[in-house]
Write a protein that holds these residues in place. Structure first.
Motif, short mmCIF file in Angstrom:
data_model
loop_
_atom_site.label_atom_id
_atom_site.label_comp_id
_atom_site.label_asym_id
_atom_site.label_seq_id
_atom_site.Cartn_x
_atom_site.Cartn_y
_atom_site.Cartn_z
N MET A 1 0.84 -1.20 0.00
CA MET A 1 0.00 0.00 0.00
C MET A 1 0.87 1.26 0.00
O MET A 1 1.92 1.29 0.65
N LYS A 2 0.43 2.26 -0.71
CA LYS A 2 1.22 3.48 -0.87
C LYS A 2 0.99 4.49 0.26
O LYS A 2 1.89 5.28 0.56
N THR A 3 -0.18 4.47 0.87
CA THR A 3 -0.53 5.55 1.80
C THR A 3 -0.84 5.06 3.21
O THR A 3 -1.18 5.87 4.07
N ILE A 4 -0.75 3.75 3.41
CA ILE A 4 -1.08 3.16 4.71
C ILE A 4 0.01 2.18 5.12
O ILE A 4 0.49 1.41 4.29
N GLU A 5 0.38 2.22 6.38
CA GLU A 5 1.23 1.18 6.95
C GLU A 5 0.35 0.27 7.80
O GLU A 5 -0.52 0.76 8.54
N PHE A 6 0.58 -1.02 7.71
CA PHE A 6 -0.26 -1.97 8.43
C PHE A 6 0.59 -3.14 8.91
O PHE A 6 1.38 -3.70 8.15
N ARG A 7 0.43 -3.47 10.20
CA ARG A 7 1.11 -4.65 10.73
C ARG A 7 0.25 -5.27 11.82
O ARG A 7 -0.60 -4.61 12.43
N VAL A 8 0.47 -6.56 12.05
CA VAL A 8 -0.27 -7.31 13.06
C VAL A 8 0.73 -8.03 13.95
O VAL A 8 1.66 -8.67 13.45
N ASP A 9 0.53 -7.92 15.26
CA ASP A 9 1.40 -8.58 16.22
C ASP A 9 0.55 -9.11 17.36
O ASP A 9 -0.08 -8.32 18.09
N GLY A 10 0.51 -10.41 17.53
CA GLY A 10 -0.24 -11.01 18.62
C GLY A 10 -1.71 -10.70 18.61
O GLY A 10 -2.32 -10.53 19.67
N GLY A 11 -2.30 -10.63 17.43
CA GLY A 11 -3.72 -10.33 17.31
C GLY A 11 -4.06 -8.85 17.29
O GLY A 11 -5.21 -8.49 17.06
N VAL A 12 -3.07 -7.99 17.53
CA VAL A 12 -3.28 -6.54 17.54
C VAL A 12 -2.82 -5.96 16.20
O VAL A 12 -1.65 -6.07 15.83
N ALA A 13 -3.75 -5.35 15.47
CA ALA A 13 -3.42 -4.72 14.20
C ALA A 13 -3.21 -3.23 14.41
O ALA A 13 -4.00 -2.57 15.11
N LEU A 14 -2.16 -2.71 13.82
CA LEU A 14 -1.87 -1.27 13.87
C LEU A 14 -1.92 -0.72 12.46
O LEU A 14 -1.14 -1.12 11.59
N LEU A 15 -2.88 0.17 12.22
CA LEU A 15 -3.06 0.81 10.93
C LEU A 15 -2.64 2.27 11.06
O LEU A 15 -3.21 3.02 11.85
N THR A 16 -1.64 2.66 10.29
CA THR A 16 -1.12 4.03 10.34
C THR A 16 -1.39 4.73 9.03
O THR A 16 -0.92 4.30 7.97
N LEU A 17 -2.18 5.79 9.06
CA LEU A 17 -2.37 6.64 7.90
C LEU A 17 -1.04 7.33 7.62
O LEU A 17 -0.49 8.01 8.51
N ASN A 18 -0.51 7.19 6.41
CA ASN A 18 0.89 7.55 6.18
C ASN A 18 1.08 8.46 4.97
O ASN A 18 1.68 8.08 3.97
N ARG A 19 0.54 9.65 5.09
CA ARG A 19 0.85 10.74 4.16
C ARG A 19 1.25 11.95 4.99
O ARG A 19 0.57 12.99 4.99
N PRO A 20 2.35 11.86 5.74
CA PRO A 20 2.69 12.92 6.69
C PRO A 20 2.91 14.28 6.02
O PRO A 20 2.69 15.32 6.64
N GLU A 21 3.35 14.27 4.76
CA GLU A 21 3.57 15.53 4.06
C GLU A 21 2.27 16.30 3.85
O GLU A 21 2.27 17.52 3.64
N ALA A 22 1.12 15.60 3.92
CA ALA A 22 -0.19 16.21 3.77
C ALA A 22 -1.01 16.07 5.05
O ALA A 22 -2.24 16.16 5.00
N LYS A 23 -0.33 15.87 6.17
CA LYS A 23 -1.01 15.62 7.45
C LYS A 23 -2.02 14.49 7.33
O LYS A 23 -3.09 14.51 7.93
#
Length: 264
Positions: A1-23
């Protein structure tokens, strides 16, 4: 994905909106990626809880206004059809039967505020700023804000926040019940992850039933709620999770689920 970071660890998913240059403003690419990811999560039993946050000291600045201005002239039907990708995010997020936690740092404007309102728990940093900014540019709130906001703050306050398009700081968000906790910036994501880690040990069946019941509660009468509870309890009480929880209680062993104490 170009604009989102996503990872899962121990059943917990972390979704990070990732266009910091555009807030982390929501452009069509991010909207499509977010919609696809949320739909995929519904079918992923390994994910027990979702945390949503933003990169670079902002949650989400709303819709990408610059991108809006590049679309050229469109008919009413074309503009309405263009909202489908954003409605997909709403239906995908609201349909999740797992707990969803928003860790809001910096700005949560427009669609960013709407996304936070769709989450089950909102944690805010001390520098968080929330605003349904739409009236300032002649638009109306979207992404389900007319549905979610009155359920959180009441109808009159929702009208005031929508009509005025004014900012809400972290302290007011806490008073209004928009945020459950306000934390120092450095403590925000660790607290969200601690709560998420606790949810990962909860019964997914019981959590899903309760979440569905709560989301529909304002549209149900008493008997409908009692029926939902009766069916849900009959199913939950027969689950392997409940049987193990009872065994642990009788044996005075640590519970599978325990809410994490708030940091001092």
């Amino acid at each position: 994905m170009k604009t989102i970071e996503f990872r899962v660890d121990g059943g917990v998913a972390l979704l990070t909106l990732n266009r910091p240059e555009a807030k982390n403003a929501l452009d069509p690419v991010m909207a499509d990626e977010l919609g696809e990811l949320l739909e995929a999560l519904r079918a992923d039993a390994s994910v027990r809880v979702l945390v949503i946050t933003g990169a670079g000291g902002a949650f989400c600045a709303g819709g990408d206004v610059k991108a809006m201005g590049q679309g050229g002239a469109r008919t009413h039907a074309q503009r309405r059809d263009g909202m489908a990708r954003y409605s997909r995010i709403c239906t995908g997020l609201m349909a999740l039967e797992i707990p969803v936690i928003a860790a809001v740092d910096g700005v949560a404007f427009g669609a960013g505020f709407s996304i936070a309102l769709m989450c089950d728990i909102v944690l805010a940093s001390e520098r968080a700023r929330l605003c349904l900014v739409f009236q300032r540019i002649g638009l109306i709130p979207d992404m389900a804000a007319h549905y979610t906001l009155p359920r959180v703050v009441g109808l009159q306050r929702a009208k005031e926040l929508i009509f005025s398009a004014r900012e809400v700081d972290a302290a007011e968000a806490l008073r209004l019940g928009i945020a459950m906790e306000v934390l120092p910036v450095d403590a925000l994501l660790p607290r969200a992850q601690a709560i998420a880690g606790s949810f990962a040990g909860a019964s997914p069946l019981a959590m899903g039933v309760s979440k569905r019941a709560l989301q529909g509660s304002l549209g149900h009468d008493l008997q409908a709620v009692l029926d939902i509870e009766a069916d849900g309890q009959a199913t939950a009480s027969g689950s392997d999770y409940a049987k193990e929880a009872v065994r642990r209680f009788a044996a005075r062993e640590p519970a599978q689920f325990r809410w994490p104490a708030a940091s001092s």
